[in-house]
Design a protein around this motif. Structure first.
Motif, PDB file in Angstrom:
ATOM      1  N   ILE A 156       0.841  -1.202   0.000  1.00 61.78           N
ATOM      2  CA  ILE A 156       0.000   0.000   0.000  1.00 61.78           C
ATOM      3  C   ILE A 156       0.871   1.245   0.000  1.00 61.78           C
ATOM      4  CG2 ILE A 156      -0.274  -0.033   2.529  1.00 61.78           C
ATOM      5  CD1 ILE A 156      -3.125   1.026   2.080  1.00 61.78           C
ATOM      6  N   ARG A 157       0.389   2.226  -0.681  1.00 58.92           N
ATOM      7  CA  ARG A 157       1.156   3.473  -0.836  1.00 58.92           C
ATOM      8  C   ARG A 157       0.275   4.590  -0.264  1.00 58.92           C
ATOM      9  NH1 ARG A 157       1.252   6.508  -5.848  1.00 58.92           N
ATOM     10  NH2 ARG A 157       0.184   4.926  -7.059  1.00 58.92           N
ATOM     11  N   ILE A 158       0.860   5.397   0.570  1.00 57.38           N
ATOM     12  CA  ILE A 158       0.064   6.430   1.247  1.00 57.38           C
ATOM     13  C   ILE A 158       0.575   7.803   0.847  1.00 57.38           C
ATOM     14  CG2 ILE A 158      -0.878   7.167   3.462  1.00 57.38           C
ATOM     15  CD1 ILE A 158      -1.114   4.318   3.663  1.00 57.38           C
ATOM     16  N   TYR A 176       4.402  -4.337   1.710  1.00 56.17           N
ATOM     17  CA  TYR A 176       5.263  -3.166   1.677  1.00 56.17           C
ATOM     18  C   TYR A 176       4.404  -1.928   1.902  1.00 56.17           C
ATOM     19  CZ  TYR A 176       8.287   0.255  -0.823  1.00 56.17           C
ATOM     20  OH  TYR A 176       9.042   1.333  -1.199  1.00 56.17           O
ATOM     21  N   VAL A 177       4.872  -1.033   2.746  1.00 53.45           N
ATOM     22  CA  VAL A 177       4.162   0.228   2.955  1.00 53.45           C
ATOM     23  C   VAL A 177       5.083   1.362   2.531  1.00 53.45           C
ATOM     24  CG1 VAL A 177       3.161   1.804   4.651  1.00 53.45           C
ATOM     25  CG2 VAL A 177       2.762  -0.649   4.857  1.00 53.45           C
ATOM     26  N   LEU A 178       4.618   2.151   1.597  1.00 51.90           N
ATOM     27  CA  LEU A 178       5.388   3.302   1.147  1.00 51.90           C
ATOM     28  C   LEU A 178       4.685   4.562   1.622  1.00 51.90           C
ATOM     29  CD1 LEU A 178       7.495   4.824  -0.554  1.00 51.90           C
ATOM     30  CD2 LEU A 178       6.053   4.454  -2.560  1.00 51.90           C
ATOM     31  N   VAL A 179       5.375   5.328   2.426  1.00 47.82           N
ATOM     32  CA  VAL A 179       4.840   6.602   2.919  1.00 47.82           C
ATOM     33  C   VAL A 179       5.409   7.692   2.025  1.00 47.82           C
ATOM     34  CG1 VAL A 179       4.744   8.163   4.899  1.00 47.82           C
ATOM     35  CG2 VAL A 179       4.734   5.691   5.268  1.00 47.82           C
ATOM     36  N   VAL A 211       1.148  12.047   5.907  1.00 47.17           N
ATOM     37  CA  VAL A 211       1.307  12.278   7.333  1.00 47.17           C
ATOM     38  C   VAL A 211       0.624  11.119   8.040  1.00 47.17           C
ATOM     39  CG1 VAL A 211       0.704  13.767   9.286  1.00 47.17           C
ATOM     40  CG2 VAL A 211       1.286  14.797   7.086  1.00 47.17           C
ATOM     41  N   ILE A 212       1.399  10.356   8.785  1.00 50.97           N
ATOM     42  CA  ILE A 212       0.836   9.200   9.484  1.00 50.97           C
ATOM     43  C   ILE A 212       0.903   9.491  10.971  1.00 50.97           C
ATOM     44  CG2 ILE A 212       0.914   6.683   9.717  1.00 50.97           C
ATOM     45  CD1 ILE A 212       0.856   7.483   6.806  1.00 50.97           C
ATOM     46  N   GLU A 213      -0.261   9.527  11.604  1.00 57.81           N
ATOM     47  CA  GLU A 213      -0.280   9.849  13.035  1.00 57.81           C
ATOM     48  C   GLU A 213      -0.549   8.599  13.844  1.00 57.81           C
ATOM     49  OE1 GLU A 213      -3.065  13.043  13.560  1.00 57.81           O
ATOM     50  OE2 GLU A 213      -2.101  14.238  12.003  1.00 57.81           O
ATOM     51  N   ALA A 214       0.325   7.658  13.750  1.00 52.47           N
ATOM     52  CA  ALA A 214       0.237   6.419  14.524  1.00 52.47           C
ATOM     53  C   ALA A 214       1.286   5.493  13.940  1.00 52.47           C
ATOM     54  CB  ALA A 214      -1.146   5.784  14.448  1.00 52.47           C
ATOM     55  N   GLY A 215       1.256   4.259  14.364  1.00 52.18           N
ATOM     56  CA  GLY A 215       2.323   3.356  13.967  1.00 52.18           C
ATOM     57  C   GLY A 215       2.072   2.621  12.668  1.00 52.18           C
TER      58      GLY A 215
END
Lengths: 116, 155
Positions: free
Chosen positions: A33-35, A48-51, A56-60
């Motif tokens: 997932i891509r955020i 896989y996580v792509l930031v 802006v991720i406000e948690a883990g």
């Protein structure tokens, strides 16, 4: 099997939270997932996580592999590698099998490298 | 004098104007089939949902609830295309269409609605007055729209 060489190839990721979107809650993904937007909640992925830079991720985040180019305020945990690119900001602890912090990255937290 | 001119198929420019397509444009939000969002999604753009959203989904352009996708909450957008399942409420600014695979257990509030044969729709339907600038079409396609524009006076 974790590769030690630079893995810069970005796989084609089908799932996207695009910029301009706010998710107020948790995300559980059985895939990559891509955020690009804002997530106020935990992200869990078996892949896989792509930031992205706009994210802006406000948690883990818990995933197999994580790449941070945006802002994460929370702990990240990967069974594989966590990579923070220049422009990426991680305010939180990082637990992974390997950690790569590129020049320009911001990391304020505890790093915990553990290999199974 | 062009009596013996070869007849070429001429396409009037107006006919080339793209009709609103069903396929999502680039950089829409896509929730894959294996993804569950426990919370609400809101923002700009379009959302294509093949997974599960346990919460409201409010995006300004469009929501494509794909076959196999589920929304348990309210869906609010401009155009809402339902091929999956929604339990909650559907509110569209422009249109809602339910395909044959749609399962809708929700009230539908929209100025324009289409339901394909085979769709399961259980809920109250309220057809809203058309949004400003778009008339309920009196004619078909473009000529209907143009005719309306010609007679419309700006407020």
């Amino acid at each position: 099997m974790e590769e030690t060489t630079v893995s810069d190839e970005q796989p084609e990721i089908d799932s996207v939270i695009s910029r301009g979107i706010v998710v107020d809650g948790d995300i559980d993904a059985g895939e990559d997932i891509r955020i690009g937007g804002t997530v106020k909640g935990t992200i869990r992925s078996s892949g896989y996580v792509l930031v992205e830079p706009s994210a802006v991720i406000e948690a883990g985040i818990q995933a197999a592999r994580i790449r941070i180019q945006g802002k994460v305020s929370g702990d990240v945990e990967a069974s594989g590698r966590v990579e923070i690119d220049g422009g990426g900001k991680l305010y939180g602890n990082c637990t992974a099998a390997s950690i790569r912090i590129n020049e320009g990255a911001v990391f304020e937290g505890r790093s915990n490298v553990r290999r199974k | 004098m062009f009596i013996f001119g070869k007849k070429k198929a001429r396409i009037a420019p107006a006919a080339l104007a793209p009709a609103p397509t069903e396929t999502p444009a680039k950089e829409e939000t896509r929730i894959g089939a294996t993804i569950t969002v426990r919370g609400s999604i809101s923002g700009s753009g379009a959302a294509v949902i093949s997974g599960t959203v346990n919460g409201d989904c409010t995006v300004d352009k469009a929501i494509y609830l794909e076959r196999g996708g589920t929304i348990e909450g309210a869906a609010k957008s401009g155009r809402i295309h339902i091929r999956g399942r929604i339990v909650g409420r559907v509110e569209a600014g422009q249109s809602v269409d339910c395909s044959a695979s749609a399962q809708v257990e929700a009230d539908l509030l929209t100025p324009s609605l289409s339901i394909e044969a085979g769709a399961l729709v259980n809920g109250r339907i309220e057809i809203l007055p058309a949004p400003a600038g778009v008339g309920h079409s009196t004619g078909t396609g473009e000529r209907g729209r143009n005719r309306k524009r010609a007679s419309r006076t700006l407020p």
